[in-house]
Design a protein around this motif. Structure first.
Motif, PDB file in Angstrom:
ATOM      1  N   TRP A 119       0.312  -0.497 -25.479  1.00 24.72           N
ATOM      2  CA  TRP A 119      -0.874  -1.233 -25.039  1.00 24.72           C
ATOM      3  C   TRP A 119      -0.507  -2.661 -24.611  1.00 24.72           C
ATOM      4  O   TRP A 119      -1.175  -3.623 -24.948  1.00 24.72           O
ATOM      5  CB  TRP A 119      -1.943  -1.287 -26.139  1.00 24.72           C
ATOM      6  CG  TRP A 119      -2.550   0.027 -26.502  1.00 24.72           C
ATOM      7  CD1 TRP A 119      -2.331   0.724 -27.651  1.00 24.72           C
ATOM      8  CD2 TRP A 119      -3.460   0.809 -25.723  1.00 24.72           C
ATOM      9  NE1 TRP A 119      -3.058   1.891 -27.643  1.00 24.72           N
ATOM     10  CE2 TRP A 119      -3.766   1.967 -26.477  1.00 24.72           C
ATOM     11  CE3 TRP A 119      -4.059   0.646 -24.474  1.00 24.72           C
ATOM     12  CZ2 TRP A 119      -4.631   2.955 -26.004  1.00 24.72           C
ATOM     13  CZ3 TRP A 119      -4.911   1.619 -24.017  1.00 24.72           C
ATOM     14  CH2 TRP A 119      -5.199   2.761 -24.766  1.00 24.72           C
ATOM     15  N   GLY A 120       0.565  -2.788 -23.857  1.00 21.58           N
ATOM     16  CA  GLY A 120       1.026  -4.101 -23.432  1.00 21.58           C
ATOM     17  C   GLY A 120       0.431  -4.531 -22.103  1.00 21.58           C
ATOM     18  O   GLY A 120      -0.476  -3.899 -21.549  1.00 21.58           O
ATOM     19  N   ILE A 121       0.964  -5.633 -21.584  1.00 21.82           N
ATOM     20  CA  ILE A 121       0.560  -6.146 -20.280  1.00 21.82           C
ATOM     21  C   ILE A 121       1.281  -5.345 -19.205  1.00 21.82           C
ATOM     22  O   ILE A 121       2.485  -5.103 -19.297  1.00 21.82           O
ATOM     23  CB  ILE A 121       0.911  -7.643 -20.161  1.00 21.82           C
ATOM     24  CG1 ILE A 121       0.109  -8.455 -21.175  1.00 21.82           C
ATOM     25  CG2 ILE A 121       0.638  -8.167 -18.756  1.00 21.82           C
ATOM     26  CD1 ILE A 121       0.674  -9.825 -21.414  1.00 21.82           C
ATOM     27  N   THR A 122       0.558  -4.943 -18.184  1.00 17.52           N
ATOM     28  CA  THR A 122       1.120  -4.092 -17.145  1.00 17.52           C
ATOM     29  C   THR A 122       1.197  -4.827 -15.809  1.00 17.52           C
ATOM     30  O   THR A 122       0.654  -5.920 -15.636  1.00 17.52           O
ATOM     31  CB  THR A 122       0.261  -2.834 -16.958  1.00 17.52           C
ATOM     32  OG1 THR A 122      -1.023  -3.224 -16.425  1.00 17.52           O
ATOM     33  CG2 THR A 122       0.059  -2.094 -18.275  1.00 17.52           C
ATOM     34  N   LEU A 123       1.867  -4.197 -14.849  1.00 15.25           N
ATOM     35  CA  LEU A 123       1.897  -4.732 -13.490  1.00 15.25           C
ATOM     36  C   LEU A 123       0.485  -4.941 -12.968  1.00 15.25           C
ATOM     37  O   LEU A 123       0.195  -5.947 -12.305  1.00 15.25           O
ATOM     38  CB  LEU A 123       2.647  -3.766 -12.569  1.00 15.25           C
ATOM     39  CG  LEU A 123       4.145  -3.621 -12.768  1.00 15.25           C
ATOM     40  CD1 LEU A 123       4.669  -2.455 -11.935  1.00 15.25           C
ATOM     41  CD2 LEU A 123       4.876  -4.900 -12.393  1.00 15.25           C
ATOM     42  N   GLN A 124      -0.396  -4.007 -13.265  1.00 16.31           N
ATOM     43  CA  GLN A 124      -1.779  -4.121 -12.801  1.00 16.31           C
ATOM     44  C   GLN A 124      -2.427  -5.392 -13.337  1.00 16.31           C
ATOM     45  O   GLN A 124      -3.156  -6.080 -12.616  1.00 16.31           O
ATOM     46  CB  GLN A 124      -2.585  -2.894 -13.239  1.00 16.31           C
ATOM     47  CG  GLN A 124      -4.046  -2.914 -12.793  1.00 16.31           C
ATOM     48  CD  GLN A 124      -4.756  -1.610 -13.073  1.00 16.31           C
ATOM     49  OE1 GLN A 124      -4.305  -0.546 -12.638  1.00 16.31           O
ATOM     50  NE2 GLN A 124      -5.847  -1.665 -13.797  1.00 16.31           N
ATOM     51  N   ASP A 125      -2.167  -5.723 -14.582  1.00 12.31           N
ATOM     52  CA  ASP A 125      -2.723  -6.941 -15.173  1.00 12.31           C
ATOM     53  C   ASP A 125      -2.188  -8.186 -14.479  1.00 12.31           C
ATOM     54  O   ASP A 125      -2.936  -9.132 -14.196  1.00 12.31           O
ATOM     55  CB  ASP A 125      -2.376  -7.015 -16.666  1.00 12.31           C
ATOM     56  CG  ASP A 125      -2.976  -5.885 -17.472  1.00 12.31           C
ATOM     57  OD1 ASP A 125      -4.097  -5.454 -17.150  1.00 12.31           O
ATOM     58  OD2 ASP A 125      -2.311  -5.431 -18.421  1.00 12.31           O
ATOM     59  N   VAL A 126      -0.881  -8.203 -14.210  1.00 12.87           N
ATOM     60  CA  VAL A 126      -0.265  -9.385 -13.600  1.00 12.87           C
ATOM     61  C   VAL A 126      -0.770  -9.567 -12.171  1.00 12.87           C
ATOM     62  O   VAL A 126      -1.124 -10.681 -11.756  1.00 12.87           O
ATOM     63  CB  VAL A 126       1.264  -9.271 -13.620  1.00 12.87           C
ATOM     64  CG1 VAL A 126       1.907 -10.487 -12.948  1.00 12.87           C
ATOM     65  CG2 VAL A 126       1.767  -9.137 -15.054  1.00 12.87           C
TER      66      VAL A 126
END
Length: 340
Positions: A119-126
């Motif tokens: 449940w980490g930060i993804t490319l989509q989030d960035v």
């Protein structure tokens, strides 16, 4: 589906690997949702206990590809990182990809909203932090940006709809499944080269045989930061080069190139990831992140036959960053996607 479940769910000692044909049948029933949610969940858990065989993984990749939009738009490098994201490490693969594109190597990045178990930060989030909203990004937008810049970004659940339909089951299970590997090998742009991140080196041999079966020209399996395709910059990284039907262990040591650098401890947000990526592309970041970007770019240029050695790749990567070409490529990519 029940007869297949009976084979893989007999317990650790009684379960057997499915044949390739049986695996294709199971994958088709799961990705088409012909199997019930209970059957799908049971299959995922049974496979997790048994451990997926090469044939089972290959079948799931094949069926995922069958249900995916896969235009042959780029003959470059596919960067396959964890879809469950990152928490404690810099996503060097973002600035690296623009360095590679500026150096003449087309790159495909792909991912989705965060998934278990991390449940980490993804490319989509960035990319959302850069104003590139997932719900407004069409395939046509991504392809147009790729044509202009050499960087193709794929939202996996739009290009492979079964992944979106299976998300609720995966979220409810909260654990890794066979899809955590298969989704990273869909190969949206028919790339001959692959950089593939793993968490444990115990999977090197199995994945080496899988990638040989999938017929990549060359692939590098990387035990990178948080299971990503990013080489460490503060210590050596174990990798596995797959080429011509053979696989060889290679340890890449940043100290051998004068680049080993301590990495500051940090809990990353999407905004932090974007800020540091842009600083790297401008040549204004902390040494650790700049060195990590240059080393990863050099190794990937060598993998894709764009450099004869890592040393030559380092020279190319540094030149592209110093000239501002990588940052210009990023700005053009972003403006293309943000254009009304």
């Amino acid at each position: 589906m029940i007869h297949l479940l009976k084979e893989v769910a007999r317990g650790k000692r009684g379960a057997r690997d499915l044949t390739y044909g049986e695996s294709l049948e199971a994958a088709e029933k799961i990705l088409s949702l012909e199997a019930t949610p209970a059957q799908i969940g049971a299959f995922f858990i049974a496979e997790r206990i048994k451990m997926e065989s090469v044939e089972e993984l290959e079948a799931f990749v094949a069926v995922c590809r069958k249900h995916t939009y896969r235009p042959p738009v780029q003959r470059g490098l596919d960067c396959a990182g964890p879809y469950d994201g990152r928490r404690k490490s810099f996503m060097a693969t973002i600035p690296v990809s623009f360095v590679l594109a500026a150096a003449g190597l087309p790159v495909t990045l792909h991912g989705s909203a965060s998934l278990p178990p991390k449940w980490g930060i993804t490319l989509q989030d960035v990319f959302a932090a850069a104003g590139i909203s997932a719900d407004r990004l069409s395939k046509e937008d991504s392809l147009r940006a790729a044509e202009r810049t050499g960087l193709l970004y794929v939202q996996a659940e739009d290009w492979c709809p079964p992944l979106k339909r299976l998300r609720p089951i995966r979220e409810e299970l909260g654990m890794r499944t066979v899809l955590n590997t298969a989704e990273k090998l869909i190969d949206y742009a028919h790339s001959p080269y692959l950089a593939f991140g793993v968490y444990h080196n115990t999977v090197f041999d199995r994945l080496g045989r899988l990638l040989t079966s999938l017929e990549y020209k060359k692939a590098l399996i990387i035990q990178g930061a948080e299971g990503s395709e990013d080489l460490h910059i503060d210590r050596p990284t174990r990798t596995y080069l797959v080429e011509n039907g053979e696989a060889h262990l290679r340890v890449i040591d940043p100290d051998a190139y004068g680049l080993e650098t301590p990495v500051p401890e940090s809990e990353w947000t999407a905004a932090d990831q974007l800020r540091v990526a842009e600083e790297v592309l401008r040549g204004q970041s902390e040494a650790a992140y700049l060195h990590q970007t240059v080393l990863n770019a050099a190794v990937r240029l060598t993998l894709a036959d764009k450099a004869e050695s890592v040393e030559q790749g380092l020279y190319t990567a540094k030149a592209v960053l110093d000239s501002g070409d990588a940052f210009a490529r990023y700005e053009e990519w972003k403006s293309t996607l943000l254009r009304p």
